[in-house]
Scaffold this motif. Structure first.
Motif, PDB file in Angstrom:
ATOM      1  N   HIS A   4      -0.203   1.313   6.036  1.00  0.00           N
ATOM      2  CA  HIS A   4       0.649   1.663   4.898  1.00  0.00           C
ATOM      3  C   HIS A   4       1.724   0.595   4.676  1.00  0.00           C
ATOM      4  CE1 HIS A   4      -1.180   5.383   3.920  1.00  0.00           C
ATOM      5  NE2 HIS A   4      -0.783   6.055   4.987  1.00  0.00           N
ATOM      6  N   ARG A   5       2.341   0.129   5.765  1.00  0.00           N
ATOM      7  CA  ARG A   5       3.387  -0.883   5.621  1.00  0.00           C
ATOM      8  C   ARG A   5       2.799  -2.186   5.086  1.00  0.00           C
ATOM      9  NH1 ARG A   5       8.320  -0.054   7.943  1.00  0.00           N
ATOM     10  NH2 ARG A   5       8.613  -2.292   8.221  1.00  0.00           N
ATOM     11  N   ALA A   6       1.622  -2.560   5.545  1.00  0.00           N
ATOM     12  CA  ALA A   6       0.972  -3.780   5.061  1.00  0.00           C
ATOM     13  C   ALA A   6       0.660  -3.650   3.573  1.00  0.00           C
ATOM     14  CB  ALA A   6      -0.299  -4.054   5.857  1.00  0.00           C
ATOM     15  N   ARG A   7       0.234  -2.474   3.143  1.00  0.00           N
ATOM     16  CA  ARG A   7      -0.053  -2.251   1.726  1.00  0.00           C
ATOM     17  C   ARG A   7       1.210  -2.384   0.878  1.00  0.00           C
ATOM     18  NH1 ARG A   7      -4.217   2.828   2.728  1.00  0.00           N
ATOM     19  NH2 ARG A   7      -6.151   1.602   2.550  1.00  0.00           N
ATOM     20  N   ILE A   8       2.326  -1.859   1.370  1.00  0.00           N
ATOM     21  CA  ILE A   8       3.583  -1.972   0.624  1.00  0.00           C
ATOM     22  C   ILE A   8       4.031  -3.422   0.535  1.00  0.00           C
ATOM     23  CG2 ILE A   8       6.034  -1.377   0.626  1.00  0.00           C
ATOM     24  CD1 ILE A   8       4.161   0.872  -0.272  1.00  0.00           C
ATOM     25  N   ARG A   9       3.887  -4.172   1.609  1.00  0.00           N
ATOM     26  CA  ARG A   9       4.273  -5.595   1.563  1.00  0.00           C
ATOM     27  C   ARG A   9       3.432  -6.346   0.538  1.00  0.00           C
ATOM     28  NH1 ARG A   9       4.853  -4.905   7.210  1.00  0.00           N
ATOM     29  NH2 ARG A   9       2.769  -5.718   7.617  1.00  0.00           N
ATOM     30  N   HIS A  43       4.591  -8.230  -3.136  1.00  0.00           N
ATOM     31  CA  HIS A  43       4.186  -9.576  -3.568  1.00  0.00           C
ATOM     32  C   HIS A  43       3.572  -9.534  -4.966  1.00  0.00           C
ATOM     33  CE1 HIS A  43       2.603 -13.640  -3.418  1.00  0.00           C
ATOM     34  NE2 HIS A  43       1.401 -13.157  -3.671  1.00  0.00           N
ATOM     35  N   LEU A  44       2.713  -8.565  -5.219  1.00  0.00           N
ATOM     36  CA  LEU A  44       2.063  -8.470  -6.525  1.00  0.00           C
ATOM     37  C   LEU A  44       3.057  -8.100  -7.625  1.00  0.00           C
ATOM     38  CD1 LEU A  44      -1.238  -6.649  -5.476  1.00  0.00           C
ATOM     39  CD2 LEU A  44      -0.986  -9.049  -6.143  1.00  0.00           C
ATOM     40  N   GLN A  89      -4.938  -1.771  -6.284  1.00  0.00           N
ATOM     41  CA  GLN A  89      -5.293  -3.011  -5.585  1.00  0.00           C
ATOM     42  C   GLN A  89      -4.953  -2.976  -4.101  1.00  0.00           C
ATOM     43  OE1 GLN A  89      -3.268  -5.600  -8.647  1.00  0.00           O
ATOM     44  NE2 GLN A  89      -4.941  -6.986  -8.122  1.00  0.00           N
ATOM     45  N   VAL A  90      -3.911  -2.240  -3.755  1.00  0.00           N
ATOM     46  CA  VAL A  90      -3.503  -2.205  -2.356  1.00  0.00           C
ATOM     47  C   VAL A  90      -3.944  -0.925  -1.651  1.00  0.00           C
ATOM     48  CG1 VAL A  90      -1.540  -3.729  -2.751  1.00  0.00           C
ATOM     49  CG2 VAL A  90      -1.209  -1.254  -2.905  1.00  0.00           C
ATOM     50  N   GLY A  91      -4.807  -0.151  -2.308  1.00  0.00           N
ATOM     51  CA  GLY A  91      -5.481   0.919  -1.581  1.00  0.00           C
ATOM     52  C   GLY A  91      -4.878   2.302  -1.654  1.00  0.00           C
ATOM     53  N   PHE A  92      -3.937   2.528  -2.595  1.00  0.00           N
ATOM     54  CA  PHE A  92      -3.416   3.885  -2.744  1.00  0.00           C
ATOM     55  C   PHE A  92      -4.266   4.652  -3.750  1.00  0.00           C
ATOM     56  CE2 PHE A  92       0.228   1.714  -0.948  1.00  0.00           C
ATOM     57  CZ  PHE A  92       0.645   2.628   0.003  1.00  0.00           C
ATOM     58  N   GLY A  93      -4.608   5.878  -3.421  1.00  0.00           N
ATOM     59  CA  GLY A  93      -5.557   6.623  -4.216  1.00  0.00           C
ATOM     60  C   GLY A  93      -5.062   7.056  -5.564  1.00  0.00           C
ATOM     61  N   SER A  94      -3.744   7.202  -5.717  1.00  0.00           N
ATOM     62  CA  SER A  94      -3.206   7.632  -7.008  1.00  0.00           C
ATOM     63  C   SER A  94      -1.883   6.933  -7.263  1.00  0.00           C
ATOM     64  CB  SER A  94      -2.998   9.150  -7.028  1.00  0.00           C
ATOM     65  OG  SER A  94      -1.875   9.506  -6.247  1.00  0.00           O
ATOM     66  N   PRO A  95      -1.504   6.761  -8.534  1.00  0.00           N
ATOM     67  CA  PRO A  95      -0.210   6.144  -8.844  1.00  0.00           C
ATOM     68  C   PRO A  95       0.960   6.931  -8.269  1.00  0.00           C
ATOM     69  CG  PRO A  95      -1.618   6.179 -10.795  1.00  0.00           C
ATOM     70  CD  PRO A  95      -2.310   6.996  -9.754  1.00  0.00           C
ATOM     71  N   THR A 147       1.014   8.767  -5.492  1.00  0.00           N
ATOM     72  CA  THR A 147       1.087   8.480  -4.060  1.00  0.00           C
ATOM     73  C   THR A 147       1.695   7.112  -3.812  1.00  0.00           C
ATOM     74  OG1 THR A 147      -0.857   9.854  -3.629  1.00  0.00           O
ATOM     75  CG2 THR A 147      -0.256   8.243  -1.944  1.00  0.00           C
ATOM     76  N   PHE A 148       1.276   6.131  -4.611  1.00  0.00           N
ATOM     77  CA  PHE A 148       1.800   4.770  -4.466  1.00  0.00           C
ATOM     78  C   PHE A 148       3.307   4.743  -4.713  1.00  0.00           C
ATOM     79  CE2 PHE A 148       2.637   0.682  -6.832  1.00  0.00           C
ATOM     80  CZ  PHE A 148       2.864  -0.069  -5.686  1.00  0.00           C
ATOM     81  N   ARG A 149       3.748   5.351  -5.816  1.00  0.00           N
ATOM     82  CA  ARG A 149       5.184   5.337  -6.135  1.00  0.00           C
ATOM     83  C   ARG A 149       6.004   6.019  -5.047  1.00  0.00           C
ATOM     84  NH1 ARG A 149       3.004   6.115 -11.462  1.00  0.00           N
ATOM     85  NH2 ARG A 149       3.660   4.434 -12.894  1.00  0.00           N
ATOM     86  N   ASP A 150       5.517   7.162  -4.556  1.00  0.00           N
ATOM     87  CA  ASP A 150       6.249   7.893  -3.519  1.00  0.00           C
ATOM     88  C   ASP A 150       6.345   7.076  -2.236  1.00  0.00           C
ATOM     89  OD1 ASP A 150       6.577   9.967  -5.250  1.00  0.00           O
ATOM     90  OD2 ASP A 150       5.006  11.233  -4.386  1.00  0.00           O
ATOM     91  N   ARG A 151       5.226   6.504  -1.819  1.00  0.00           N
ATOM     92  CA  ARG A 151       5.221   5.725  -0.587  1.00  0.00           C
ATOM     93  C   ARG A 151       6.082   4.469  -0.724  1.00  0.00           C
ATOM     94  NH1 ARG A 151       3.887   6.435   4.745  1.00  0.00           N
ATOM     95  NH2 ARG A 151       2.139   7.715   4.056  1.00  0.00           N
ATOM     96  N   PHE A 152       5.998   3.819  -1.879  1.00  0.00           N
ATOM     97  CA  PHE A 152       6.777   2.601  -2.115  1.00  0.00           C
ATOM     98  C   PHE A 152       8.278   2.904  -2.035  1.00  0.00           C
ATOM     99  CE2 PHE A 152       8.784  -0.850  -4.364  1.00  0.00           C
ATOM    100  CZ  PHE A 152       7.998  -1.960  -4.075  1.00  0.00           C
ATOM    101  N   LYS A 153       8.703   3.971  -2.681  1.00  0.00           N
ATOM    102  CA  LYS A 153      10.126   4.297  -2.689  1.00  0.00           C
ATOM    103  C   LYS A 153      10.603   4.714  -1.309  1.00  0.00           C
ATOM    104  CE  LYS A 153      13.684   6.603  -5.363  1.00  0.00           C
ATOM    105  NZ  LYS A 153      13.999   7.354  -6.597  1.00  0.00           N
ATOM    106  N   ARG A 154       9.780   5.454  -0.573  1.00  0.00           N
ATOM    107  CA  ARG A 154      10.181   5.847   0.780  1.00  0.00           C
ATOM    108  C   ARG A 154      10.346   4.644   1.690  1.00  0.00           C
ATOM    109  NH1 ARG A 154       6.163   9.699   3.307  1.00  0.00           N
ATOM    110  NH2 ARG A 154       4.869   9.450   1.467  1.00  0.00           N
ATOM    111  N   THR A 155       9.516   3.618   1.465  1.00  0.00           N
ATOM    112  CA  THR A 155       9.559   2.436   2.325  1.00  0.00           C
ATOM    113  C   THR A 155      10.660   1.466   1.934  1.00  0.00           C
ATOM    114  OG1 THR A 155       7.172   2.615   2.679  1.00  0.00           O
ATOM    115  CG2 THR A 155       8.198   0.504   3.224  1.00  0.00           C
ATOM    116  N   THR A 156      10.836   1.225   0.636  1.00  0.00           N
ATOM    117  CA  THR A 156      11.772   0.198   0.168  1.00  0.00           C
ATOM    118  C   THR A 156      13.094   0.751  -0.336  1.00  0.00           C
ATOM    119  OG1 THR A 156      10.987   0.206  -2.123  1.00  0.00           O
ATOM    120  CG2 THR A 156       9.800  -1.189  -0.549  1.00  0.00           C
TER     121      THR A 156
END
Length: 312
Positions: A259-264, A268-269, A283-289, A291-300
């Motif tokens: 998950h961390r590698a996908r966020i990094r 970059h993208l 492109q980085v393997g998240f199944g839904s937008p 899920t991607f937004r939630d994970r991105f915000k939690r990480t960054t």
């Protein structure tokens, strides 16, 4: 150009002094221009650095118009800060200057009161002393650095490089920071903190480890919908063995590392392409937008759109 003033206090730790000088002076913008102007400042013309003396070309006036001030570590963190240096740091803070410390540089910075009510860190072996001397600072001995916005602190030795690369990323984005990291032969973002040296937390796998080939494969297959069983099959081990090896060598689980590698890669993208957030998430393997937004915000701490506006 962004000016970085490195403050050389008496009995400065030479490694901590040289780290920001080297990292920032190697930083180049995409058009080849240097990203930073470096000043070494001191209260006196000559500073004791242990095995040698440092002759600083700038006095304390060099701090006045700097964009960033770095306070490297000192061999005696309990040594009192001179009134002139204390006043110079407080004046710079009042002007909005970013001030960061490396290793035991947190002690002279904390003595100014600028860290009161904020988080701070230092070398893990000195964290207890920092907390005892400055109880108004929320000391965390487990992290590589803490960014409070205007005031930043880092742990010892190589953590100073982590902090410098973090500040470059804040100033110019991850592409410029990644280039500086490559020149410093450092990862742009290490997985763990100081806890890896006290109790295991998120230790990165060293080159030559048995996980190195697997981590490379994971980076090359971020877009795939990978399960723990898929990763174990690639490594030729059982899932139980895979989890144990990951924890031993990275301090985290395979899926957390993925998950961390996908966020990094998403960062970059977002910086280097005009692809939509939905496309980047795919492109980085998240199944839904979502899920991607939630994970991105939690990480960054910010949304993908905010991140793009800041760093693109």
């Amino acid at each position: 150009m962004h000016t970085v003033a490195v403050l050389a206090l008496d009995h400065v730790i030479s490694f901590d002094l040289s780290t920001p000088i080297e990292v920032f002076s190697r930083t180049r913008l995409p058009d080849g221009r240097p990203g930073y102007q470096i000043r070494v400042c001191a209260e006196r013309e000559e500073v004791d650095a242990g095995a040698f003396a440092v002759r600083a070309p700038w006095d304390l006036e060099g701090l006045q118009d700097a964009d960033t001030i770095i306070v490297p570590g000192v061999t005696d963190p309990t040594a009192p800060l001179s009134p002139a240096v204390h006043e110079a740091l407080r004046a710079a803070a009042d002007n909005g200057t970013r001030i960061a410390s490396i290793c035991t540089g947190a002690f002279p910075l904390a003595s100014t009161g600028l860290l009161d009510g904020l988080g701070g860190t230092t070398h893990w072996s000195a964290a207890g002393l920092l907390a005892a001397l400055y109880p108004d600072v929320d000391v965390d001995p487990n992290v590589l650095y803490i960014d409070n916005g205007q005031f930043l602190t880092s742990a010892g030795a190589a953590a100073g490089m982590d902090l410098c690369l973090h500040m470059i990323r804040r100033d110019y984005g991850s592409a410029v920071a990644a280039d500086a990291a490559r020149l410093s032969v450092m990862p742009l973002e290490r997985e763990g903190g100081q806890a890896q040296f006290i109790v295991h937390d998120h230790t990165p796998a060293p080159q030559g480890s048995e996980l190195e080939a697997l981590l490379t494969w994971l980076r090359e297959n971020l877009a795939r919908d990978l399960t723990l069983a898929d990763i174990a099959a690639q490594s030729g081990t059982s899932t139980r063995t895979l989890i144990r090896r990951f924890r031993d060598q990275t301090g985290t689980t395979p899926l957390q590392w993925l998950h961390r590698a996908r966020i990094r890669q998403a960062q970059h993208l977002l910086e280097t392409t005009e692809h939509s957030v939905e496309r980047i998430g795919d492109q980085v393997g998240f199944g839904s937008p979502t899920t991607f937004r939630d994970r991105f915000k939690r990480t960054t701490g910010v949304s993908p759109q905010t991140y793009r506006r800041t760093f693109s």
